[in-house]
Enzyme design. Structure first.
Site, PDB file in Angstrom:
ATOM      1  N   HIS A 312      42.170  47.323  37.124  1.00  0.00           N
ATOM      2  CA  HIS A 312      41.551  48.350  36.269  1.00  0.00           C
ATOM      3  C   HIS A 312      41.872  49.723  36.848  1.00  0.00           C
ATOM      4  O   HIS A 312      41.928  49.895  38.058  1.00  0.00           O
ATOM      5  CB  HIS A 312      40.029  48.167  36.206  1.00  0.00           C
ATOM      6  CG  HIS A 312      39.407  48.857  35.044  1.00  0.00           C
ATOM      7  ND1 HIS A 312      39.071  50.181  35.079  1.00  0.00           N
ATOM      8  CD2 HIS A 312      39.102  48.413  33.810  1.00  0.00           C
ATOM      9  CE1 HIS A 312      38.558  50.532  33.905  1.00  0.00           C
ATOM     10  NE2 HIS A 312      38.572  49.483  33.110  1.00  0.00           N
ATOM     11  N   ASP A 372      38.135  41.921  30.173  1.00  0.00           N
ATOM     12  CA  ASP A 372      38.946  41.039  29.321  1.00  0.00           C
ATOM     13  C   ASP A 372      39.130  39.646  29.906  1.00  0.00           C
ATOM     14  O   ASP A 372      39.572  38.745  29.212  1.00  0.00           O
ATOM     15  CB  ASP A 372      40.321  41.680  29.082  1.00  0.00           C
ATOM     16  CG  ASP A 372      40.180  42.913  28.204  1.00  0.00           C
ATOM     17  OD1 ASP A 372      40.504  44.010  28.664  1.00  0.00           O
ATOM     18  OD2 ASP A 372      39.688  42.765  27.076  1.00  0.00           O
TER      19      ASP A 372
END
Ligand code: SDX
Length: 438
Positions: A312, A372
């Site tokens: 991320h 996700d």
């Protein structure tokens, strides 16, 4: 208390020239150097590909601490909202900056119910899409076309009440369009929304009921859908939200701005990752091994393969949303005969996570599971096909996009977003007649 305070100055020395730039500090003690006078004072600009070090704005909506794994919407921790709020309450909080009173919530909920149906002519759009069309292509096309049915949305000087009505249209209709794109893909009739159902119940009804059948949405599934939509509702200046703000800064209407956000979200590095994760988990499940294959492929020097659902830009620790999703999914399915078999993919995901987090490659780069990695398990549990996963992300993110578009428009002075660049192409040259070209 909202805060943006001048806390000092940064000195910049270029040659024999020295300038001072103000340093500001926000509510959570984040600091930024205001470079808005840099070019005028020095003839220099900043260069920061991917905006790794660049803030595009100040914002009162969402706070993320990537090192501590903190996510708050208007100051409220995501864990509390996930446990106690509904998706519609969360949408109201993001857009209007406070939790609604019961009267405000009822009015907001009624507005969404009233705006759930699509104009009958919109159904003709779906006839034009091949049945294998990716649902994100349908969603961005139809959302953009909504301004044709609500022309007031094109007036950039619209007042607050009309922005609210456009918000109703978007939040409610994005869900209906998504359900219709699914029904089109499986060759089943479109199901109209029903007034008696709340937001998440209506989505499940439009996705899975049959004409003439009295559909009763499963309470576990309804709660799981609320949870996953809440967790996706906003995430400050991510790629798609920054797209909505940039497009909106040209005084583009909200429908077209959100359609641009949908397109940005579709990318496999962004909201398209949930589909990639599920395809990876199902591939591992079908082959009975390959966990090491996916991890080794991602770690190969110079590899362009990424372990989807990991890493991320902001979180350098566990994404708090992934933590909530993992625990919620386990609670939802564990020991419930009606959901037997759904835990296999969770087991694989847990093994994949455990295996990756033993590798220095991931640890040294601070690559942890992001939202996700686990969200697809919930969508799969709800019976939603994998290609629809990015659409589910988009439905959840619509309130955040609206909140940021609204905040951007209220920024004074209003300014179109137009980044600078450093030109690195050929120096001045001339036109060469075609007969002299080689
Ligand atoms: C979302 O921004 C948001 O807030 C987004 C989001 C939201 O709510 O809006 O949180 C939603 O988009 C989550 C992310 C979903 N995407 C994925 O899961 C795709 C896989 N992840 C990556 O591609 C990557 O981690 C990004 C895109 C998420 C972040 O990329 P960055 O910050 O630009 O990091 P990078 O590409 O510069 O990577 C740094 C290093 C590189 O290695 P080296 O050059 O140092 O050798 O880490 C490696 C990368 O190769 N790396 C990965 C990896 N992610 C980064 N290597 C293998 N697998 C991965 N997943």
């Amino acid at each position: 208390m909202n805060r943006y305070e001048n806390v000092g100055k940064a000195e910049l020395k270029i040659g024999d020239k020295k300038i001072e730039l103000p340093i500001y500090e926000g509510t959570e003690n984040e600091r930024g150097i205001d470079v808005s006078t840099l070019r005028e004072a020095t003839g220099h600009i900043t260069v920061d590909p991917g905006y790794m070090n660049t803030g595009s704005c100040t914002s009162n909506i969402t706070f993320i601490d990537g090192d501590k794994g903190i996510l708050r919407y208007r100051g409220i921790p995501i864990e509390e909202l996930a446990e106690k709020a509904s998706f519609i309450e969360t949408a109201y909080l993001l857009i209007f900056g406070k939790l609604p009173t019961s009267e405000e919530l009822t009015a907001f909920s009624n507005g969404l119910t009233e705006n759930a149906p699509l104009h009958e002519d919109i159904k003709k759009f779906f006839d034009g899409f091949p049945s294998a069309t990716h649902p994100m292509a349908i969603l961005c096309s139809v959302v953009s076309a909504l301004s044709g049915y609500y022309p007031y949305s094109l007036d950039p000087k619209r007042d607050e009440s009309e922005i609210t009505s456009t918000a109703f249209q978007l939040i409610s209709k994005a869900r209906t369009i998504a359900a219709y794109s699914y029904r089109k893909s499986v060759g089943e009739p479109f199901i109209y929304p029903r007034e008696k159902f709340k937001y998440c119940q209506n989505f499940l009804h439009m996705m899975f009921s049959y004409p003439g059948e009295d559909y009763v949405p499963d309470p576990d599934m309804t709660r799981a859908l609320e949870l996953v939509l809440i967790l996706h509702a906003d995430h400050e200046q991510n790629c798609s939200t920054s797209t909505v703000r940039l497009v909106g800064s040209a005084r583009t209407n909200l429908f077209a701005s959100v359609a641009a956000g949908i397109c940005a979200l579709w990318g496999p590095l962004h909201g398209g990752a949930n589909q990639e994760v599920m395809e990876m988990l199902e591939d591992i499940n079908a082959s009975g091994e390959k966990i090491d294959h996916y991890i080794n492929e991602a770690m190969k020097p110079g590899s362009t393969k990424r372990l989807s659902g990991f890493g991320h830009r902001v979180y350098k620790t566990y994404d708090p949303r992934a933590k909530v999703l993992k625990e919620a999914f386990h609670r939802l399915v564990h020991g419930k005969s009606k959901f037997r078999g759904k835990e296999e993919l969770l087991e694989i995901a847990l093994r994949l996570e455990e295996r990756a987090l033993k590798e220095d490659f991931f640890i040294s780069r601070k690559l942890y599971p992001n939202v996700d990695f686990y969200s697809g398990l919930i969508y799969n549990f709800l019976g939603i096909p994998t290609a629809m996963f990015p659409v589910m992300f988009a439905i959840g993110r619509v309130p955040g996009w609206i909140a940021h578009w609204k905040e951007m428009r209220e920024t004074k002075p209003p300014r179109i977003g137009r980044p600078r660049q450093i030109y690195t192409g050929p120096a001045k040259s001339s036109y060469i007649p075609i007969e002299q070209r080689t």
